[in-house]
Design a protein around this motif. Structure first.
Motif, PDB file in Angstrom:
ATOM      1  N   LYS A  36       0.840  -1.198   0.000  1.00 23.24           N
ATOM      2  CA  LYS A  36       0.000   0.000   0.000  1.00 23.24           C
ATOM      3  C   LYS A  36       0.872   1.244   0.000  1.00 23.24           C
ATOM      4  CE  LYS A  36      -3.608   2.163   2.696  1.00 23.24           C
ATOM      5  NZ  LYS A  36      -4.950   2.022   2.227  1.00 23.24           N
ATOM      6  N   LEU A  37       0.493   2.206  -0.836  1.00 23.61           N
ATOM      7  CA  LEU A  37       1.195   3.486  -0.869  1.00 23.61           C
ATOM      8  C   LEU A  37       0.188   4.590  -0.577  1.00 23.61           C
ATOM      9  CD1 LEU A  37       3.656   5.307  -1.542  1.00 23.61           C
ATOM     10  CD2 LEU A  37       2.935   5.229  -3.940  1.00 23.61           C
ATOM     11  N   VAL A  38       0.538   5.410   0.406  1.00 27.43           N
ATOM     12  CA  VAL A  38      -0.306   6.549   0.770  1.00 27.43           C
ATOM     13  C   VAL A  38       0.487   7.819   0.503  1.00 27.43           C
ATOM     14  CG1 VAL A  38      -1.562   7.668   2.645  1.00 27.43           C
ATOM     15  CG2 VAL A  38      -1.344   5.186   2.605  1.00 27.43           C
ATOM     16  N   CYS A  39      -0.117   8.789  -0.178  1.00 25.89           N
ATOM     17  CA  CYS A  39       0.587  10.040  -0.464  1.00 25.89           C
ATOM     18  C   CYS A  39      -0.087  11.189   0.269  1.00 25.89           C
ATOM     19  CB  CYS A  39       0.581  10.318  -1.965  1.00 25.89           C
ATOM     20  SG  CYS A  39       1.419   9.027  -2.896  1.00 25.89           S
ATOM     21  N   VAL A  40       0.732  12.020   0.888  1.00 27.56           N
ATOM     22  CA  VAL A  40       0.226  13.143   1.680  1.00 27.56           C
ATOM     23  C   VAL A  40       0.849  14.428   1.175  1.00 27.56           C
ATOM     24  CG1 VAL A  40       0.021  14.107   3.996  1.00 27.56           C
ATOM     25  CG2 VAL A  40       0.124  11.621   3.697  1.00 27.56           C
ATOM     26  N   PRO A  41       0.188  15.393   0.546  1.00 29.17           N
ATOM     27  CA  PRO A  41      -1.222  15.268   0.186  1.00 29.17           C
ATOM     28  C   PRO A  41      -1.422  14.594  -1.170  1.00 29.17           C
ATOM     29  CG  PRO A  41      -0.441  17.464  -0.371  1.00 29.17           C
ATOM     30  CD  PRO A  41       0.738  16.718   0.192  1.00 29.17           C
ATOM     31  N   GLY A  42      -0.324  14.364  -1.937  1.00 28.10           N
ATOM     32  CA  GLY A  42      -0.463  13.781  -3.271  1.00 28.10           C
ATOM     33  C   GLY A  42      -1.022  14.787  -4.261  1.00 28.10           C
ATOM     34  N   ASN A  43      -1.378  14.296  -5.441  1.00 31.80           N
ATOM     35  CA  ASN A  43      -1.994  15.136  -6.476  1.00 31.80           C
ATOM     36  C   ASN A  43      -2.795  14.205  -7.401  1.00 31.80           C
ATOM     37  OD1 ASN A  43      -0.310  14.111  -8.601  1.00 31.80           O
ATOM     38  ND2 ASN A  43       1.297  15.574  -8.077  1.00 31.80           N
ATOM     39  N   PRO A  44      -3.537  14.749  -8.351  1.00 35.51           N
ATOM     40  CA  PRO A  44      -4.404  13.883  -9.170  1.00 35.51           C
ATOM     41  C   PRO A  44      -3.629  12.793  -9.919  1.00 35.51           C
ATOM     42  CG  PRO A  44      -5.101  16.158  -9.395  1.00 35.51           C
ATOM     43  CD  PRO A  44      -3.811  16.182  -8.619  1.00 35.51           C
ATOM     44  N   GLY A  45      -2.376  13.054 -10.286  1.00 35.08           N
ATOM     45  CA  GLY A  45      -1.584  12.021 -10.949  1.00 35.08           C
ATOM     46  C   GLY A  45      -1.234  10.912  -9.977  1.00 35.08           C
ATOM     47  N   MET A  46      -0.836  11.290  -8.774  1.00 27.67           N
ATOM     48  CA  MET A  46      -0.476  10.297  -7.761  1.00 27.67           C
ATOM     49  C   MET A  46      -1.687   9.471  -7.356  1.00 27.67           C
ATOM     50  SD  MET A  46       1.976  12.951  -5.758  1.00 27.67           S
ATOM     51  CE  MET A  46       2.750  11.997  -4.459  1.00 27.67           C
ATOM     52  N   ALA A  47      -2.877  10.083  -7.437  1.00 26.94           N
ATOM     53  CA  ALA A  47      -4.102   9.362  -7.061  1.00 26.94           C
ATOM     54  C   ALA A  47      -4.356   8.172  -7.979  1.00 26.94           C
ATOM     55  CB  ALA A  47      -5.293  10.318  -7.092  1.00 26.94           C
ATOM     56  N   GLN A  48      -3.696   8.144  -9.146  1.00 23.37           N
ATOM     57  CA  GLN A  48      -3.863   6.998 -10.047  1.00 23.37           C
ATOM     58  C   GLN A  48      -3.067   5.783  -9.569  1.00 23.37           C
ATOM     59  OE1 GLN A  48      -2.623   8.756 -13.731  1.00 23.37           O
ATOM     60  NE2 GLN A  48      -4.462  10.026 -13.860  1.00 23.37           N
ATOM     61  N   VAL A  49      -2.073   5.993  -8.701  1.00 17.95           N
ATOM     62  CA  VAL A  49      -1.243   4.858  -8.256  1.00 17.95           C
ATOM     63  C   VAL A  49      -1.238   4.704  -6.737  1.00 17.95           C
ATOM     64  CG1 VAL A  49       0.321   4.877 -10.256  1.00 17.95           C
ATOM     65  CG2 VAL A  49       0.865   6.305  -8.265  1.00 17.95           C
TER      66      VAL A  49
END
Ligand code: AMP
Ligand code: GLY
Length: 435
Positions: A36-49
């Motif tokens: 599992k990978l969680v991104c904080v805050p991430g972005n719409p591109g990161m939300a794909q992975v």
């Protein structure tokens, strides 16, 4: 925790939401070790992975509590601000594995005055300089030296605090901007005035475990906003890897004369360095000099670099965080990669946001192309611009010519109002390529 690099089913948290972090997320998510990978805050591109969680990167306590309660095995800190604020120390104090230097070690980026003094004490080559806390003294010095000269806010200034001044008037203005108008806030409390260096720049990054280094492939950034390296500096308008100027001989010299001595110096100073050490170097014939150190991956250099990394990145992140890099090697795709940053018109000055972006799917359908998001945001079904640097369009090719061709073909398919990009990314590598 030494064996953790081989553990399967890791939960990884990545802090940040720019183009560099999207590239890191894309690479980490492809690791068979990661569940599992969680991104904080991430972005719409990161939300794909990955799963994106919106928490401020500056709330150190909230981030740490979240990592503890969600049983995060490894946290990767992307940007410099949380590193310089001490996020890695905060995590380590709670027994969490974290990729990124301590606050004391991140001072290599957070304080140019500290960095320059360290290099001087350990005889590591860099431009001659003086540090000032008083505007009148800085102005006196600048007038004594004359132009060209370089004036730098010592603290963090999002890549915009270094002012290369070609006339005395510009240099006086630069001192005024940093120290009187306080354009860079507290980052301008101290100002470094530096000798102007000529030559070609290269970005040299290495994983570091406190004692040892594992160098990565070379890369070259394009900091100026305009084609032919003209106009003000930005966070970076494009990058490519490898940088042909970096011959194997120069690579070895950089390791022996600069990188390892800095790691040794930091250990000797009680500031052992773990994470990625990024050296911005000026190469002029046989003369090598340090321009800057960064305490994190370069942005946008990471985008082409990770396109070329064939090895799983997670064991290197783990070994740098909590183990040893001894005996590790990285497998690189020999093909060059080029990243063209598409920015909002007006960047690095003021620019508009919320322009709808079109053509991404068509651009992504091209082979060997990845599009890394930097300043984007979703509004309903639409993707809109949300920052200065918006996308990092990145492509691989058998030659630099081919890599540029596929990358610019992708760029041409993407549109929004007033989009801006440089058309000459990798021109130096191109000029070295056999026709
Ligand atoms: P820095 O943030 O210190 O890396 O500076 C940003 C950019 O300014 C560098 O990538 C160079 O293009 C330029 N620069 C910085 N220092 C010097 C110098 N001493 N001589 C010439 N150019 C410099
Ligand atoms: N690309 C330059 C930097 O990351 O600072």
């Amino acid at each position: 925790m030494r064996g953790i690099g081989k553990k399967m089913g890791l939960k990884v948290m990545l802090i940040g939401g720019g183009g560099r972090e999207h590239a890191l997320a894309w690479k980490i998510a492809s690791s068979p070790l990661v569940e599992k990978l969680v991104c904080v805050p991430g972005n719409p591109g990161m939300a794909q992975v990955a799963e994106c969680v919106s928490m401020g990167a500056s709330d150190l306590e909230a981030l740490k509590s979240w990592a503890v309660s969600n049983r995060i095995d490894l946290t990767v800190i992307g940007p410099e601000a949380p590193l310089v604020a001490g996020l890695a120390d905060h995590f380590r104090a709670s027994g969490l594995a974290v990729f990124g230097p301590s606050q004391a070690a991140a001072a290599l980026e957070g304080s140019k005055a500290f960095m320059k003094d360290l290099l001087k004490r350990y005889h590591i080559p860099t431009a001659g300089y003086q540090v000032f806390t008083d505007a009148a003294a800085a102005l006196d010095h600048v007038r004594g030296q004359g132009a060209p000269i370089v004036v730098k806010a010592s603290g963090l200034a999002a890549g915009k605090g270094a002012m290369v001044c070609h006339t005395l008037e510009e240099a006086e203005q630069a001192v005024h901007r940093a120290m009187v108008q306080r354009e860079f806030g507290a980052a301008g409390n101290e100002v470094v005035v530096e000798e102007f260096l000529t030559g070609e720049e290269v970005s040299f990054m290495a994983f570091a475990d406190g004692e040892r280094l594992l160098p990565m492939a070379s890369a070259q950034d394009h900091k100026a906003v305009g084609e032919g390296d003209t106009g003000p500096n930005t966070g970076g308008m494009g990058a490519y890897s490898p940088a042909p100027i970096l011959t194997p001989r120069l690579h070895d010299r950089i390791m022996v004369e600069i990188m390892q001595p800095v790691i040794d110096a930091m250990a000797a100073e009680g500031r052992p360095y773990r994470g990625v050490l990024y050296a911005g170097l000026m190469i002029d014939g046989d003369v090598l000099k340090v321009l800057e150190f960064n305490a994190r991956f370069g942005d946008p250099e990471t985008q082409p670099l990770l396109m070329r990394m064939r090895s799983d990145i997670v064991p290197f992140l783990m070994a740098s965080a909590v183990g040893s890099l001894a005996g590790m090697t990285i497998d690189w795709d020999p093909r060059p990669a080029v990243c063209v940053v598409m920015a909002a018109g007006g960047y690095p000055g003021s620019y508009a946001m919320d322009h709808p972006i079109t053509g991404l799917e068509s651009a992504m359908s091209l082979p060997d192309v990845q599009i890394f998001h930097a300043g984007t945001r979703r509004v309903g079904q639409n993707l809109v611009t949300a920052g200065g640097r918006v996308l990092g369009v990145t492509g691989l090719g058998d030659t630099v010519t081919q890599a540029r061709k596929v990358t610019y073909a992708a760029v041409e398919r993407i549109h929004w109002q007033d989009a801006y990009f440089r058309g000459d990314i990798a021109y130096r590598a191109l000029s070295r390529e056999a026709p």
